[in-house]
Structures are given as structure tokens and as C-alpha cells.
Design a protein around this motif. Sequence first.
Motif, PDB file in Angstrom:
ATOM      1  N   THR A 216      33.190  44.988  37.986  1.00 47.60           N
ATOM      2  CA  THR A 216      34.301  45.380  37.108  1.00 47.60           C
ATOM      3  C   THR A 216      35.453  46.031  37.867  1.00 47.60           C
ATOM      4  O   THR A 216      36.483  46.334  37.259  1.00 47.60           O
ATOM      5  CB  THR A 216      33.801  46.357  36.030  1.00 47.60           C
ATOM      6  N   LEU A 217      35.307  46.251  39.168  1.00 52.98           N
ATOM      7  CA  LEU A 217      36.320  46.973  39.931  1.00 52.98           C
ATOM      8  C   LEU A 217      37.550  46.105  40.194  1.00 52.98           C
ATOM      9  O   LEU A 217      37.476  44.872  40.228  1.00 52.98           O
ATOM     10  CB  LEU A 217      35.722  47.461  41.250  1.00 52.98           C
ATOM     11  N   THR A 218      38.668  46.767  40.443  1.00 51.87           N
ATOM     12  CA  THR A 218      39.980  46.115  40.471  1.00 51.87           C
ATOM     13  C   THR A 218      40.097  44.984  41.479  1.00 51.87           C
ATOM     14  O   THR A 218      40.568  43.885  41.164  1.00 51.87           O
ATOM     15  CB  THR A 218      41.069  47.162  40.780  1.00 51.87           C
ATOM     16  N   VAL A 219      39.678  45.228  42.722  1.00 52.40           N
ATOM     17  CA  VAL A 219      39.964  44.256  43.775  1.00 52.40           C
ATOM     18  C   VAL A 219      38.900  43.157  43.887  1.00 52.40           C
ATOM     19  O   VAL A 219      39.131  42.133  44.536  1.00 52.40           O
ATOM     20  CB  VAL A 219      40.137  44.979  45.142  1.00 52.40           C
ATOM     21  N   ILE A 220      37.765  43.335  43.251  1.00 52.21           N
ATOM     22  CA  ILE A 220      36.650  42.403  43.435  1.00 52.21           C
ATOM     23  C   ILE A 220      37.011  40.951  43.064  1.00 52.21           C
ATOM     24  O   ILE A 220      36.662  40.022  43.807  1.00 52.21           O
ATOM     25  CB  ILE A 220      35.397  42.873  42.667  1.00 52.21           C
ATOM     26  N   PRO A 221      37.712  40.701  41.960  1.00 49.60           N
ATOM     27  CA  PRO A 221      38.057  39.304  41.645  1.00 49.60           C
ATOM     28  C   PRO A 221      38.993  38.655  42.660  1.00 49.60           C
ATOM     29  O   PRO A 221      39.164  37.428  42.657  1.00 49.60           O
ATOM     30  CB  PRO A 221      38.746  39.409  40.275  1.00 49.60           C
ATOM     31  N   PHE A 222      39.611  39.472  43.524  1.00 56.23           N
ATOM     32  CA  PHE A 222      40.589  38.958  44.489  1.00 56.23           C
ATOM     33  C   PHE A 222      39.988  38.810  45.889  1.00 56.23           C
ATOM     34  O   PHE A 222      40.718  38.558  46.845  1.00 56.23           O
ATOM     35  CB  PHE A 222      41.806  39.883  44.507  1.00 56.23           C
ATOM     36  N   ARG A 223      38.689  38.930  46.000  1.00 58.46           N
ATOM     37  CA  ARG A 223      37.988  38.686  47.280  1.00 58.46           C
ATOM     38  C   ARG A 223      37.659  37.199  47.364  1.00 58.46           C
ATOM     39  O   ARG A 223      36.502  36.792  47.307  1.00 58.46           O
ATOM     40  CB  ARG A 223      36.719  39.534  47.359  1.00 58.46           C
ATOM     41  N   ARG A 224      38.689  36.376  47.513  1.00 58.85           N
ATOM     42  CA  ARG A 224      38.494  34.920  47.557  1.00 58.85           C
ATOM     43  C   ARG A 224      39.711  34.281  48.218  1.00 58.85           C
ATOM     44  O   ARG A 224      40.797  34.879  48.256  1.00 58.85           O
ATOM     45  CB  ARG A 224      38.301  34.351  46.146  1.00 58.85           C
ATOM     46  N   PRO A 225      39.551  33.062  48.729  1.00 59.24           N
ATOM     47  CA  PRO A 225      40.674  32.381  49.376  1.00 59.24           C
ATOM     48  C   PRO A 225      41.853  32.204  48.425  1.00 59.24           C
ATOM     49  O   PRO A 225      41.676  31.971  47.224  1.00 59.24           O
ATOM     50  CB  PRO A 225      40.074  31.024  49.776  1.00 59.24           C
ATOM     51  N   GLU A 226      43.054  32.357  48.989  1.00 58.66           N
ATOM     52  CA  GLU A 226      44.324  32.152  48.286  1.00 58.66           C
ATOM     53  C   GLU A 226      44.595  33.199  47.215  1.00 58.66           C
ATOM     54  O   GLU A 226      45.544  33.058  46.436  1.00 58.66           O
ATOM     55  CB  GLU A 226      44.398  30.739  47.673  1.00 58.66           C
ATOM     56  N   ALA A 227      43.804  34.268  47.172  1.00 60.18           N
ATOM     57  CA  ALA A 227      44.072  35.346  46.221  1.00 60.18           C
ATOM     58  C   ALA A 227      45.095  36.307  46.817  1.00 60.18           C
ATOM     59  O   ALA A 227      45.224  36.435  48.039  1.00 60.18           O
ATOM     60  CB  ALA A 227      42.789  36.091  45.879  1.00 60.18           C
ATOM     61  N   ALA A 228      45.820  36.975  45.935  1.00 62.83           N
ATOM     62  CA  ALA A 228      46.822  37.946  46.355  1.00 62.83           C
ATOM     63  C   ALA A 228      46.370  39.351  45.978  1.00 62.83           C
ATOM     64  O   ALA A 228      45.656  39.547  44.988  1.00 62.83           O
ATOM     65  CB  ALA A 228      48.168  37.638  45.698  1.00 62.83           C
ATOM     66  N   CYS A 229      46.794  40.321  46.781  1.00 58.31           N
ATOM     67  CA  CYS A 229      46.483  41.719  46.495  1.00 58.31           C
ATOM     68  C   CYS A 229      47.004  42.072  45.103  1.00 58.31           C
ATOM     69  O   CYS A 229      48.191  41.846  44.800  1.00 58.31           O
ATOM     70  CB  CYS A 229      47.123  42.619  47.549  1.00 58.31           C
ATOM     71  N   PRO A 230      46.173  42.620  44.228  1.00 58.07           N
ATOM     72  CA  PRO A 230      46.622  42.930  42.874  1.00 58.07           C
ATOM     73  C   PRO A 230      47.611  44.092  42.809  1.00 58.07           C
ATOM     74  O   PRO A 230      48.209  44.336  41.764  1.00 58.07           O
ATOM     75  CB  PRO A 230      45.317  43.288  42.145  1.00 58.07           C
ATOM     76  N   ARG A 231      47.824  44.763  43.930  1.00 52.75           N
ATOM     77  CA  ARG A 231      48.734  45.904  43.934  1.00 52.75           C
ATOM     78  C   ARG A 231      50.108  45.537  44.475  1.00 52.75           C
ATOM     79  O   ARG A 231      51.127  45.929  43.917  1.00 52.75           O
ATOM     80  CB  ARG A 231      48.119  47.037  44.765  1.00 52.75           C
ATOM     81  N   CYS A 232      50.152  44.740  45.572  1.00 53.46           N
ATOM     82  CA  CYS A 232      51.452  44.440  46.182  1.00 53.46           C
ATOM     83  C   CYS A 232      51.770  42.957  46.235  1.00 53.46           C
ATOM     84  O   CYS A 232      52.890  42.573  46.564  1.00 53.46           O
ATOM     85  CB  CYS A 232      51.528  45.045  47.580  1.00 53.46           C
ATOM     86  N   GLY A 233      50.789  42.097  45.941  1.00 52.06           N
ATOM     87  CA  GLY A 233      51.032  40.661  45.911  1.00 52.06           C
ATOM     88  C   GLY A 233      50.892  39.939  47.228  1.00 52.06           C
ATOM     89  O   GLY A 233      51.085  38.718  47.295  1.00 52.06           O
ATOM     90  N   SER A 234      50.561  40.663  48.314  1.00 52.18           N
ATOM     91  CA  SER A 234      50.369  40.005  49.613  1.00 52.18           C
ATOM     92  C   SER A 234      49.085  39.179  49.598  1.00 52.18           C
ATOM     93  O   SER A 234      48.108  39.550  48.938  1.00 52.18           O
ATOM     94  CB  SER A 234      50.270  41.047  50.730  1.00 52.18           C
ATOM     95  N   PRO A 235      49.048  38.051  50.331  1.00 51.93           N
ATOM     96  CA  PRO A 235      47.802  37.273  50.417  1.00 51.93           C
ATOM     97  C   PRO A 235      46.675  38.115  50.999  1.00 51.93           C
ATOM     98  O   PRO A 235      46.871  38.806  52.005  1.00 51.93           O
ATOM     99  CB  PRO A 235      48.173  36.111  51.340  1.00 51.93           C
ATOM    100  N   MET A 236      45.511  38.086  50.392  1.00 53.90           N
ATOM    101  CA  MET A 236      44.370  38.840  50.894  1.00 53.90           C
ATOM    102  C   MET A 236      43.890  38.245  52.219  1.00 53.90           C
ATOM    103  O   MET A 236      43.905  37.028  52.418  1.00 53.90           O
ATOM    104  CB  MET A 236      43.240  38.833  49.875  1.00 53.90           C
TER     105      MET A 236
END
Length: 274
Positions: free
Chosen positions: A236-256
Motif C-alpha cells: 500500500t506504500l506510495t512508491v511501491i507501484p512505481f518499482r517497474r520499468p518505464e515508471a516515473a517517480c510519483p513525487r517529481c516525475g523523473s523516470p525511476m
Amino acid sequence: MPELPEVESARTVIERAGLHRVISDVDDTDSYVCRPHRPGEIKAVLLGRTLTAAHRRGKSMWCDTSPVAGHDDGEPGPLLGIHLGMSGKIVIADGQGNEIDGGDYWERGRAKGDYRYSRFSLTFADGGALMLVDPRRLGRVRLDPPLEALGPDAQAITPAQFRAAFGRSTAPVKARLLDQDVIAGIGNLLADQILWQAKINPARPVDELTPPETDRLLRALRRTVSAAVGGGGVHTLTVIPFRRPEAACPRCGSPMAHGTVGGRTTWWCPREQS
């Protein structure tokens, strides 16, 4: 594997519905899950006892057990250690179709009444049972588990303990967070969230952290653990869904970005965690 929040949810289930109920039967026939005990060994010790308290430190969970009812010695029983492994859940059913569970969230879910993967169970004299349900069979049940090597629990660690843990080390900060002898309970997903929250690069050597950064890391740890416990798990944590290819940081929008740190797959924001 389940991290601190998932293990805490399993502990809470035992505390809510598994204590002070006389144990009338035990299924300890899975010799792998119950190693080093032989089939029947745990059963022989627990029959007639009750679980009296459920404890957790980090990812480790154990229960106190009572004396055997009617025995004159009145000696408390052994500790019953239960480790959830990679996919374990504690399920307590009342035998009438009602149940509660806690532990790994299982992305595919588990239908109520599905006990195919029960690896260990306690049957209570008043009806119902407590089960370790574990599809991957990587959980562990044992008497008097070793607990001495575990570091302070991540949910309860004091500022002094935390600063001591991060005072001297050349290890990457993520590897230090994952060391259960240093802080008990933080796994791969919690560590990535904590470091993202604190805006600290996971590969940064611990001895390069400034005192303000160490304090910021502790605040991030506390917020992250509290959010995961309250929200129902690390997923349920904020960044967990964005630990994947082509995802962007949910805070600043930079590619992870991703790589291996401390032997574990790691994701971070290259802009904010530089």
C-alpha cells in the motif's frame, strides 16, 4: 517475504482470536516446515496448553504457552515460534464458516475456506483452528526459536539505537537497513520506500551520512512503518507501484532507476536520491 507490517497483522490475528483456548490437537506432520522437530514432537508438548501471548520482533513471531491444565508443576510451556516465510498467512477459523487471517497479502487472494496449503495447525477444544497457510512452503514452526541475534524492532527502535546502528559502517545504507542483526523487520520494499521518503540514495555509504540525514532517515522509517501497518501491508506504500520499468517517480516525475544494492533489486528516483 512478508515484512514487519504483514507479520504484525498475523500477530494481531493470534492476539485477537487465538489466545487462552485449550489446544486439543496439533498437525505438525510437515517435517520440513517443523524442522528440526520430528512429526508429533510439537504436538506432544502443546496438547492441553493454551497460547497466552503473541509477540513479534521484526519479521519473527512467537507465542508464550501456558502450563498444561491439571498438572501440578505449573511450569509454563515452551515458546512457539512461527515464521511466515515468503507467502505465509495465519488463518483462524471457527469451524462454522467464519475466519480471520493476517500475513502475506497474496496478489491473487485466497478464497475463504481454502486450506489446501495448511502446513501446521492447532485445533482448539472449543472448536475451530489456527493454521499456517503457506503456498510456497517456506514458513517455519519450531519450539523455543533463537531470538538473541535480532536487532531492535524497526517499529520500536529509539533514536539512540538508530544513530548507533548508522554511526560506523562503510556498507550501502540500504544494505544496513536490511541487516536484521542491526534493525529487525525491514525488507526490500520497506527499504526502498524509506530511502525514497528520505531522499537518500540507496548505495550511499553509511559513514557518509550527516547527522541531519540520519535523523531524516529515522523519521522516514517511522512514517513508512506506521503507514504500512495502518494501511494493511507494504504493497500500500506510495512508491511501491512505481518499482517497474518505464515508471516515473510519483513525487517529481523523473523516470525511476533500478539496479542491485546490497544484493537486492532496488528502485530509486535518480533526481531526488542522487
